[in-house]
Design an enzyme around this catalytic site. Structure first.
Site, PDB file in Angstrom:
ATOM      1  CB  CYS A 182      54.342  -0.752 -21.498  1.00  0.00           C
ATOM      2  SG  CYS A 182      55.995   0.094 -21.641  1.00  0.00           S
ATOM      3  CD  GLU A 183      53.292   5.153 -26.040  1.00  0.00           C
ATOM      4  OE1 GLU A 183      52.209   4.687 -26.828  1.00  0.00           O
ATOM      5  OE2 GLU A 183      53.660   6.195 -25.728  1.00  0.00           O
ATOM      6  CG  HIS A 184      57.536   3.974 -22.617  1.00  0.00           C
ATOM      7  ND1 HIS A 184      56.823   4.489 -21.395  1.00  0.00           N
ATOM      8  CD2 HIS A 184      57.143   4.942 -23.589  1.00  0.00           C
ATOM      9  CE1 HIS A 184      56.115   5.816 -21.468  1.00  0.00           C
ATOM     10  NE2 HIS A 184      56.595   6.014 -22.732  1.00  0.00           N
ATOM     11  CG  HIS A 185      59.703  -0.911 -21.131  1.00  0.00           C
ATOM     12  ND1 HIS A 185      59.069  -0.022 -20.411  1.00  0.00           N
ATOM     13  CD2 HIS A 185      61.345  -0.666 -21.046  1.00  0.00           C
ATOM     14  CE1 HIS A 185      59.873   0.763 -19.775  1.00  0.00           C
ATOM     15  NE2 HIS A 185      61.172   0.588 -20.040  1.00  0.00           N
ATOM     16  CD  GLN A 204      47.770   2.589 -15.157  1.00  0.00           C
ATOM     17  OE1 GLN A 204      48.628   1.919 -14.866  1.00  0.00           O
ATOM     18  NE2 GLN A 204      46.909   2.928 -13.933  1.00  0.00           N
ATOM     19  CG  HIS A 235      52.682  -0.819 -15.489  1.00  0.00           C
ATOM     20  ND1 HIS A 235      52.742   0.022 -17.038  1.00  0.00           N
ATOM     21  CD2 HIS A 235      51.955  -0.285 -15.037  1.00  0.00           C
ATOM     22  CE1 HIS A 235      51.649   0.865 -17.008  1.00  0.00           C
ATOM     23  NE2 HIS A 235      51.020   0.634 -15.513  1.00  0.00           N
ATOM     24  CB  CYS A 292      58.223  -2.358 -18.300  1.00  0.00           C
ATOM     25  SG  CYS A 292      56.798  -1.441 -17.864  1.00  0.00           S
TER      26      CYS A 292
HETATM   27 ZN   LIG Z   1      57.043  -0.129 -19.824  1.00  0.00          ZN
END
Ligand SMILES: [Zn+2]
Length: 228
Positions: free
Chosen positions: A116-119, A157, A185, A187
């Site tokens: 995941c590119e956010h976390h 995703q 996910h 996260c």
């Molecule tokens: Zn994430």
């Protein structure tokens, strides 16, 4: 291999052996030109330094036995997780066959692992791909390579789903393409709202699938069958 970064510093960032491993497995990090090579080595040492600081911030001692090699391992792992950046995954589809088949071709349960590119935490699951060919059909195994090429990047995703569908549309030029991705996910599982068993589903519909609910229903019933 010489290790100019280590020579310049009192604290050894990375052993020559570790650098050798990196240069063999990930040659794109090391250019032929000395100037470039030094720049990349400096980038690498900054990264491993930052991981050490992260370990400290989290409350552990980066110098204790079990963690000493961790910055190097993290670097290696990240380079492996993101190998997809060094290819155009749609190339896998370019070997096509001229087979007369007018109905749905469905490849389901293609496993993938992504970040995941956010976390930077893992998300993983399965992709189901369906397409109704016009003329071009690709080998079934190629879809796995396609999914992997887009999964091995910093992703969300939704984008993963769209990229898979658009690559099929572009290369195979079918009557229609449908892609469904189901993923968990980490996260979402391990932090914040902590919904352990939540599965996120995303879909992308192109061509004939956009306005043929009967064809969509056929696809959804076939991918659902596996669990019964
Ligand atoms: Zn994430």
């Amino acid at each position: 291999m010489s290790n100019p970064i280590n020579q310049k510093r009192d604290d050894v960032i990375m052993t020559d052996e570790q650098l050798l491993i990196l240069s063999q497995k990930f040659p794109h990090l090391f250019s032929q030109h000395t100037h470039e090579e030094n720049r990349n080595l400096a980038d690498i040492s900054r990264f491993t330094d930052a991981i050490k600081q992260l370990i400290s911030l989290c409350g552990d001692d980066p110098e204790r036995d079990g963690l000493q090699e961790t910055p190097f391992r993290v670097l290696k792992a990240f380079l492996e997780y993101t190998e997809g950046y060094h290819e155009d995954p749609s190339i896998h589809l370019e070997k096509t066959f001229d087979i007369h088949h007018k109905g749905l071709i469905l490849i389901k349960d293609i496993e993938f692992y992504s970040l995941c590119e956010h976390h930077f935490s893992p998300f993983f699951g399965v992709a189901h791909i369906g397409y109704i060919p016009k003329e071009k059909i690709t080998g079934l195994s190629k879809m796995g390579r396609l999914v992997e090429g887009y999964a091995k990047r910093f992703q969300v995703q939704e984008r993963l789903t769209t990229q898979i569908a658009e690559a099929i549309e572009k290369v195979l030029e079918p009557e229609g393409t449908i892609v469904v991705v189901e993923a968990k996910h980490m996260c979402m599982c391990s932090r914040g709202i902590k919904k352990v068993n939540t599965v996120t589903t995303t879909s992308s519909l192109l061509g004939i699938y956009e306005n043929r609910p009967d064809l969509r229903a056929e696809f959804y019933s076939l991918i659902k069958n596996k669990r019964e």
